[in-house]
Design an enzyme around this catalytic site. Structure first.
Site, mmCIF file in Angstrom:
data_model
loop_
_atom_site.group_PDB
_atom_site.id
_atom_site.type_symbol
_atom_site.label_atom_id
_atom_site.label_comp_id
_atom_site.label_asym_id
_atom_site.label_seq_id
_atom_site.Cartn_x
_atom_site.Cartn_y
_atom_site.Cartn_z
ATOM 1 C CD GLN A 209 -1.633 -2.313 1.853
ATOM 2 O OE1 GLN A 209 -0.450 -2.667 1.904
ATOM 3 N NE2 GLN A 209 -2.595 -3.058 2.357
ATOM 4 C CG ASP A 250 -6.870 -0.798 10.085
ATOM 5 O OD1 ASP A 250 -5.680 -0.451 9.943
ATOM 6 O OD2 ASP A 250 -7.676 -0.883 9.146
#
Ligand code: MRU
Length: 368
Positions: A209, A250
């Site tokens: 990412q 997260d």
């Protein structure tokens, strides 16, 4: 004119997730195709939504939540009944299914629970009206995320100085959120105000990412970025090139322990060793006050193929070699200098400061 500076607005306003014009579909940019192609996908069925999230076509905790909210609104619009209890039963099946697509980012269940509350609060209304209210609620979730990202960016920027070197891991920019992003937000906002930063982007194995998305976003936004392999974070810190680490999250537990992309805790340990501030940036929708500590966070395990062969021209390990592929790790609260939310900056002891953030959320408005 610097073409890259002209792209700053395009980057911070990227159309990563949106409700289709007819309200019957959701359009996402396929993040697995970036940076080589900007392909858009139209999602309509429960399987479309599940697969887009599971396969990381849409990814990043807030973006997953937004996509799921739009997704369940679209799916609810297809439920063909005027009977509330049948509607609720079918709605809940979709909700459970979407919620099972990825376990770690709390924004997914947060957004789906919020959508369910809309159904429960309006049980005296017709199913047609409830369907409209769900579409409205899903739009609000995205609009609020834009405001949250902006506020996080402002608080984050207050901790940085012009010319700072920054290290980031994974991707917590506009693609993963709405508008500015969280960890990258202060950098885009600072750039708008004429500040300069130099960013080291960890490539972020195994799904890259950092290489595919973060370096792309920063470069397009006109921010100096150097891509490094994950195991190079130590040397750039030792060289004195990093004044702050900025990462997303997260799920933040009530004690401040934070789950983020695998490898984040390694960055935090290095930052602690080299006495560099390590900041976690995220909206309150990523804080799970029902989760007491990092021990209680479920970590997603993914396929060995992501380590053995994905992105390689040929496999780099024998098929027989066992692989352990956790998608996230937990950074202990003790290694986190501050958690930056849309309601302010929390510092240790996080048990207290995170509660204070939620007290402010109950009463306060976001900064303009
Ligand atoms: O597996 P991913 O790519 O969804 O993981 C994303 C991250 O770990 C991000 O840092 C996090 O979701 C924050 S996004 C603002």
């Amino acid at each position: 004119m610097d073409n890259r500076a002209a792209d700053l607005k395009a980057v911070t306003h990227i159309d990563n997730v949106r409700l289709g014009g007819d309200g019957k579909s959701v359009v996402i940019i396929d993040q697995t195709k970036l940076p080589n192609a900007a392909e858009y996908l139209t999602l309509r069925t429960a399987e479309d939504f599940y697969n887009a999230i599971f396969e990381l076509k849409v990814r990043g905790a807030p973006a997953i939540g937004i996509c799921a909210a739009y997704g369940i609104a679209v799916l609810a619009s297809q439920i063909d009944t005027e009977d509330y209890s049948i509607f609720l039963e079918k709605f809940r099946k979709y909700k459970e299914y979407l919620n099972s697509s990825r376990p770690t980012a709390v924004n997914l269940s947060w957004a789906l629970n919020r959508m369910e509350q809309t159904v429960l609060r309006h049980q005296d209304e017709s199913t047609a009206q409830i369907k409209d209210l769900l579409l409205k609620e899903s739009r609000s979730i995205q609009e609020e995320d834009m405001q949250m990202c902006r506020a996080i960016s402002e608080y984050g920027l207050s901790l940085l100085k012009d010319g700072d070197g920054i290290l980031t891991h994974c991707n917590a920019g506009p693609l993963a959120t709405s508008r500015y992003g969280t960890a990258l937000g202060p950098l885009f906002l600072g750039k708008e105000q004429g500040m300069t930063f130099h960013v080291f982007a960890d490539e972020t194995r195994p799904l890259l990412q950092g290489a595919r998305l973060t370096s792309y976003e920063l470069y397009k936004g006109g921010i100096d970025v150097t891509l490094i392999c994950d195991n190079m974070a130590g040397i750039v810190m030792k060289n004195g090139w990093v004044q702050a680490c900025l990462v997303g999250c997260d799920r933040i537990a009530a004690n401040g322990d934070t789950a983020n992309k695998i490898g984040t805790s390694v960055v935090a340990v290095l930052a602690d060793y080299y006495k560099i501030p390590f900041y976690v940036l995220g909206p309150t929708s990523t804080i799970d006050m029902n989760c007491p500590t990092g021990e209680d966070i479920r970590i997603e395990l993914r396929s060995p193929e992501e380590i053995r062969s994905k992105f390689y021209a040929e496999p780099m390990a024998l098929e027989e070699i066992p692989c352990y592929n956790p998608a996230f790790d937990v950074t202990p609260a003790g290694l986190i200098t501050a958690i930056i939310t849309e309601y302010g900056i929390a510092r240790a002891p996080y048990e207290e400061s995170l509660k204070e953030i939620f007290r402010k959320k109950k009463t306060g408005a976001l900064p303009d």
